[in-house]
Design an enzyme around this catalytic site. Structure first.
Site, PDB file in Angstrom:
ATOM      1  N   GLY A   1      42.480 -26.281  37.635  1.00 51.63           N
ATOM      2  CA  GLY A   1      42.728 -27.710  37.627  1.00 51.63           C
ATOM      3  C   GLY A   1      44.159 -28.079  37.955  1.00 51.63           C
TER       4      GLY A   1
ATOM      5  CG  ASP B   1      43.651 -24.984  28.318  1.00 53.52           C
ATOM      6  OD1 ASP B   1      42.518 -25.076  27.797  1.00 53.52           O
ATOM      7  OD2 ASP B   1      43.828 -24.968  29.548  1.00 53.52           O
TER       8      ASP B   1
ATOM      9  CB  ILE C   1      44.829 -14.255  43.844  1.00 55.88           C
ATOM     10  CG1 ILE C   1      46.065 -15.021  43.348  1.00 55.88           C
ATOM     11  CG2 ILE C   1      45.219 -13.205  44.871  1.00 55.88           C
ATOM     12  CD1 ILE C   1      47.106 -14.131  42.673  1.00 55.88           C
ATOM     13  N   GLY C   2      43.285 -17.352  43.337  1.00 52.59           N
ATOM     14  CA  GLY C   2      42.689 -18.133  42.261  1.00 52.59           C
ATOM     15  C   GLY C   2      42.866 -19.620  42.467  1.00 52.59           C
TER      16      GLY C   2
END
Length: 357
Positions: free
Chosen positions: A21, A133, A17-18
């Site tokens: 990094g 982040d 699904i994804g």
């Protein structure tokens, strides 16, 4: 890529699904608890890299210590087999990045999302954790409009270690951690970071939500970092005349180059956003128009609302008795009255410091 049906301990892979990094993300079924989970798996080529493994494990450790409805829950970490992975809450929704590209947020939605994100960051900051982040692709929105902050892979304990130790532990030579468009000036310079770097990064996200544009752009990463360090963002009200000037003020304060001029943490930011939301709700209930199109329209509108609200101030009490030991009752009685009055809906109570000045 791991194929559907593969078993990793108690987890059975359903689909990919994804990817990011820090690893690939798969939808899986927890066969013991009969629930869907997301598995973030460190790629095989990175497992020999001690720094990447440390960053990967760091995400689980940072996030697992936080218990908040707007932070993705970590269920388990596995680093004892051939595969290193984190089992986490599966969120059925969209990345905020997708919604920014495809949807137009109204003011109520914007403030609701902003308050959820800020509340989650406030919890992290209160525990000495800085995310470092914050960006739209690390924020998910489920079908009920609930926000979940993901990826604490760059998070650090502000008290536990020095920035020099963190940079040595996390950085490769010549690499700046985080995504450039959302970096704070101090992050771009590789300086020590605190909660105010998350305030900046979320300021960029909020700017993008209300304008559809990023405040700083550049053809190259170097150009972009130069813009972050030198350029001032355009007032958000110039992009959309329906944006209240007060929201514009908040966003620009989040994006001050000097971090001492920003909100010092997410808790302070939350207070201003919540006050704005309350003013808008009162205005809507009373049928007050906010004068869209004027640069200071919201300021005028809010002033009208504030003046129309019932308000009260508790003044200092004076000890009229001959017993000086009763003096402390004066402050205590005033404090009790203030606290009781503050619970009354639609009553504006002057802050104790304001009333006593």
């Amino acid at each position: 890529m791991i194929t559907a049906g593969t078993r990793l301990g108690r987890y059975e892979i359903r689909s990919k699904i994804g990817e990011g990094g820090m690893g690939e993300v798969y939808l899986a079924q927890d066969t013991k608890l009969d629930r869907k989970v997301a598995l973030k798996i460190l790629p095989a080529e990175f497992r020999e890299d001690s720094e990447r493994v440390a960053r990967f494990l760091r995400e689980a450790q940072a996030a697992s210590g936080l218990n908040h409805p707007n932070i993705c829950t970590i269920h388990e970490i596995n680093d004892e087999s051939d595969l290193t992975f984190i089992a986490m809450e599966y969120i059925d929704g969209k990345m905020l990045a997708e919604k920014i590209k495809g949807d137009r947020f109204d003011l109520a939605q914007t403030l609701d999302i902003a308050l959820q994100i800020t509340d989650a960051l406030a919890e992290a900051h209160a525990r000495g954790i800085v995310h470092r982040d914050i960006k739209p692709s690390n924020i998910m929105v489920n079908g009920r409009g609930q926000i979940k902050i993901l990826d604490f892979g760059l998070a650090k304990k502000t008290v536990a270690e020095s920035e020099a130790e963190t940079q040595q532990f996390l950085s490769q030579a010549g690499t700046i951690l985080g995504t450039a468009s959302y970096m704070s000036p101090e992050q771009a310079r590789g300086q020590a970071l605190d909660a105010r770097t998350d305030v900046w990064s979320f300021g960029v996200v909020l700017y993008e939500m209300v304008t559809g544009e990023r405040p700083f752009v550049g053809e190259t990463t170097s150009d972009l970092l130069a813009a972050i360090l030198k350029n001032e963002p355009e007032d958000v009200c110039k992009f959309n005349n329906e944006i209240p000037a007060e929201l514009g003020r908040i966003v620009l304060k989040m994006l001050r180059k000097a971090r001492d001029e920003r909100f010092k943490n997410a808790k302070d930011l939350y207070a201003d956003l919540k006050e704005l939301q309350k003013h808008l709700e009162v205005a809507a209930a009373r049928g007050v128009t906010m004068w869209p199109g004027a640069a200071h329209g919201f300021s005028v509108g809010v002033q009208a609302v504030v003046e129309a609200r019932n308000s009260i101030a508790v003044l200092p009490f004076t000890n009229m008795s001959a017993d000086a030991q009763n003096e402390y009752f004066c402050d205590g009685l005033a404090e009790e009255l203030l606290n009781a009055l503050a619970k009354i809906k639609d009553l504006k109570v002057a802050a104790r410091t304001s009333a006593f000045s």
